[in-house]
Every structure is written in structure tokens, then in C-alpha cells.
Design a protein around this motif. Structure first.
Motif, short mmCIF file in Angstrom:
data_model
loop_
_atom_site.label_atom_id
_atom_site.label_comp_id
_atom_site.label_asym_id
_atom_site.label_seq_id
_atom_site.Cartn_x
_atom_site.Cartn_y
_atom_site.Cartn_z
N LYS A 19 0.82 -1.21 0.00
CA LYS A 19 0.00 0.00 0.00
C LYS A 19 0.85 1.26 0.00
N MET A 20 2.16 1.13 0.17
CA MET A 20 3.04 2.29 0.15
C MET A 20 3.22 2.78 -1.29
N ILE A 21 2.95 4.05 -1.51
CA ILE A 21 3.12 4.64 -2.84
C ILE A 21 4.19 5.72 -2.76
N TYR A 91 11.33 3.28 7.84
CA TYR A 91 12.51 2.41 7.72
C TYR A 91 12.65 1.86 6.30
N LEU A 92 11.55 1.38 5.73
CA LEU A 92 11.61 0.81 4.39
C LEU A 92 11.96 1.85 3.34
N THR A 93 11.62 3.11 3.61
CA THR A 93 11.86 4.18 2.63
C THR A 93 13.20 4.87 2.85
N TYR A 94 13.51 5.17 4.10
CA TYR A 94 14.67 6.02 4.39
C TYR A 94 15.75 5.32 5.24
N SER A 95 15.55 4.04 5.54
CA SER A 95 16.52 3.26 6.35
C SER A 95 16.77 3.92 7.70
N TYR A 96 15.69 4.41 8.30
CA TYR A 96 15.77 5.07 9.61
C TYR A 96 14.59 4.60 10.45
N SER A 97 14.84 4.29 11.73
CA SER A 97 13.79 3.79 12.61
C SER A 97 13.55 4.77 13.75
N PRO A 98 12.45 5.52 13.72
CA PRO A 98 12.15 6.42 14.84
C PRO A 98 12.02 5.68 16.18
N ILE A 99 11.40 4.50 16.17
CA ILE A 99 11.21 3.77 17.43
C ILE A 99 12.55 3.39 18.04
N ILE A 218 -2.10 8.52 5.13
CA ILE A 218 -0.85 9.08 5.66
C ILE A 218 -0.06 9.70 4.52
N ILE A 219 0.52 10.87 4.78
CA ILE A 219 1.57 11.43 3.94
C ILE A 219 2.81 11.53 4.82
N ALA A 220 3.88 10.82 4.46
CA ALA A 220 5.12 10.82 5.23
C ALA A 220 6.23 11.42 4.36
N TYR A 221 7.07 12.29 4.96
CA TYR A 221 8.05 13.02 4.16
C TYR A 221 9.22 13.47 5.03
#
Length: 248
Positions: A19-21, A91-99, A218-221
């Protein structure tokens, strides 16, 4: 307010990477993801019924005079399942995990819910505003890496509403030392004195790139991109613009 269990009220559908676009905007990857909450109308109702304080209220400002622009923040005792989905997306988009980030700012934000409600108090001065516009274009704080917004205006009241991404007239989409003083001048700052910029063409290449808020999307950026709320100047006089936001 009625008592509630956070992960029941804010229950999410099972994560689905399909579902990620991806959207390429000014060379930046921005993600949209549909149908995140199981009960989005309950989330919308909760945000509308929660007490909302003034936000960016200044003695000489226009908030609560020309319009209402409010933030509502609830601290929770746990990391919502919502943020586990956001973490996967980022994580899948930017290789970064906020958690996984132990910074106190991030750890506080993944244990909280923040909404932003905007509504005109009086009909806006239409001669100064483009047909579609939004709040002042801005980047988010230097400690914020990524942000997300969930649109919660449903099919009964949403029109042209979403997030805009801007390129400055100097060809930049993020702050640079060379252009900061040319872009974020006193009359073009999101500081609570005014919701919108009356002469955006002086600072931004128009129209901006625009991603529409579908209900429960969601819009993530990356938070450092110049961005802002975006909608028709005649929208949100009879009902508020409702979004859930977070900075990670």
C-alpha cells in the motif's frame, strides 16, 4: 471525555507494504499510505471533541481573530501501534527507525497524539489570496528528521485539501546558509502572526507540488523540505481542516 484504551481507539489495519506509494517531488521521496485506521470516524470524532488550546497565539496575531489554528496534544503511556506502522514506512523508505532512536524528543512523540485543526473565523480577504493556498511554507525543526500527516476530513466535507511542497525562487527546496535570509524573512515565517503569505510568488515557484488528503491517508516526508498545509481559500469556513501530525 469518555475513557478509552489508546490502541483500541487508534486501532490500525495490518501493515501492508504494497500500500506504500512513492512520489518523487523535487528529487525527494515522499510516501502516501491509505486506510491506516480501522475506525477513522471515531478518531475524527475524538479529535473534534477534545479541548483544543490556542496555538501560536500572539497579541498582534490573527489567530482567534481571523481564523482558528489550534494544536491538541495528548501524552500516552505507550507507543501506539500507529507508530509501529509509521516506523515500518520510514525504515523501508529512508533506512531510519524512529522507534529505535533513543532521543527523548522522538521517544516522547511516539507516545503521544497531536492534532491540528484550522477553520476560518471570518470570510478571508479573497483579493490577497491565490485560489489555492495554505499556511506559510516552512521546514520543520533541525532535530526533526521525518514527519507524517493523516488527513481526517472525510468524504462528506473534504474538497481540495492536502500538503504542498515548495521550491523557492532561488531554486532550493531546503534551507541553505546562502538562501535562508532570502526565504524565511519576517513576513514569510510560520510564527502565528498570519496563517498565509499574501504574496507567495515573491518567495516560491507556484503552483507548489501538491498531495491530496484522502480520508484516513498518511503522507510521510522528510521534515526539512519546504512544505505547508494547502487548500482552497473558500474551504474550511463551515467545518475545520482536521489532521493528525507527528515529527520524528
Amino acid at each position: 471525555m469518555k475513557p478509552f484504551i489508546p490502541n483500541e481507539l487508534f486501532a490500525v489495519n495490518e501493515f501492508d507494504a504494497n500500500k506504500m506509494i512513492e512520489h518523487n517531488i523535487y528529487g525527494e521521496t515522499i510516501i502516501t499510505y491509505d486506510n491506516v485506521f480501522k475506525y477513522p470516524h471515531r478518531v475524527k470524532e475524538y479529535l473534534l471533541e477534545s479541548p483544543v488550546p490556542r496555538w501560536k497565539h500572539l497579541p498582534n496575531g490573527k489567530n482567534f481573530n481571523e481564523y482558528y489554528d489550534c494544536r491538541h496534544h495528548h501524552s500516552l503511556h505507550q507507543v501506539l501501534d500507529l507508530y509501529k506502522i509509521i516506523d515500518r514506512i520510514i525504515y523501508l523508505t529512508y533506512s531510519y527507525s524512529p522507534i529505535s532512536n533513543d532521543d527523548p524528543f522522538t521517544q516522547t512523540n511516539i507516545r503521544s497524539v497531536t492534532s491540528n485543526l484550522f477553520q476560518w473565523k471570518h470570510r478571508p480577504p479573497l483579493e490577497y489570496i491565490p485560489d489555492c493556498f495554505g499556511n506559510q511554507a516552512h521546514p520543520d525543526g533541525e532535530y526533526v528528521k521525518y514527519a507524517f500527516v493523516v488527513g481526517l476530513n472525510d468524504e462528506t466535507d473534504i474538497k481540495k485539501n492536502g500538503v504542498a511542497f515548495y521550491e523557492s525562487v532561488h531554486g532550493t527546496t531546503r534551507l541553505t546558509p546562502e538562501t535562508q535570509h532570502l526565504v524565511l524573512v519576517p513576513d514569510n515565517m510560520e510564527d502565528g502572526r498570519s496563517y498565509y503569505n499574501e504574496c507567495p510568488e515573491r518567495y516560491w515557484k507556484l503552483p507548489p507540488k501538491f498531495l491530496k488528503h484522502d480520508f484516513n491517508k498518511i503522507i510521510a516526508y522528510p521534515a526539512g523540505i519546504f512544505h505547508g498545509a494547502y487548500h482552497s481559500k473558500l474551504d474550511f469556513m463551515d467545518y475545520p481542516r482536521i489532521t493528525m501530525v507527528s515529527f520524528l
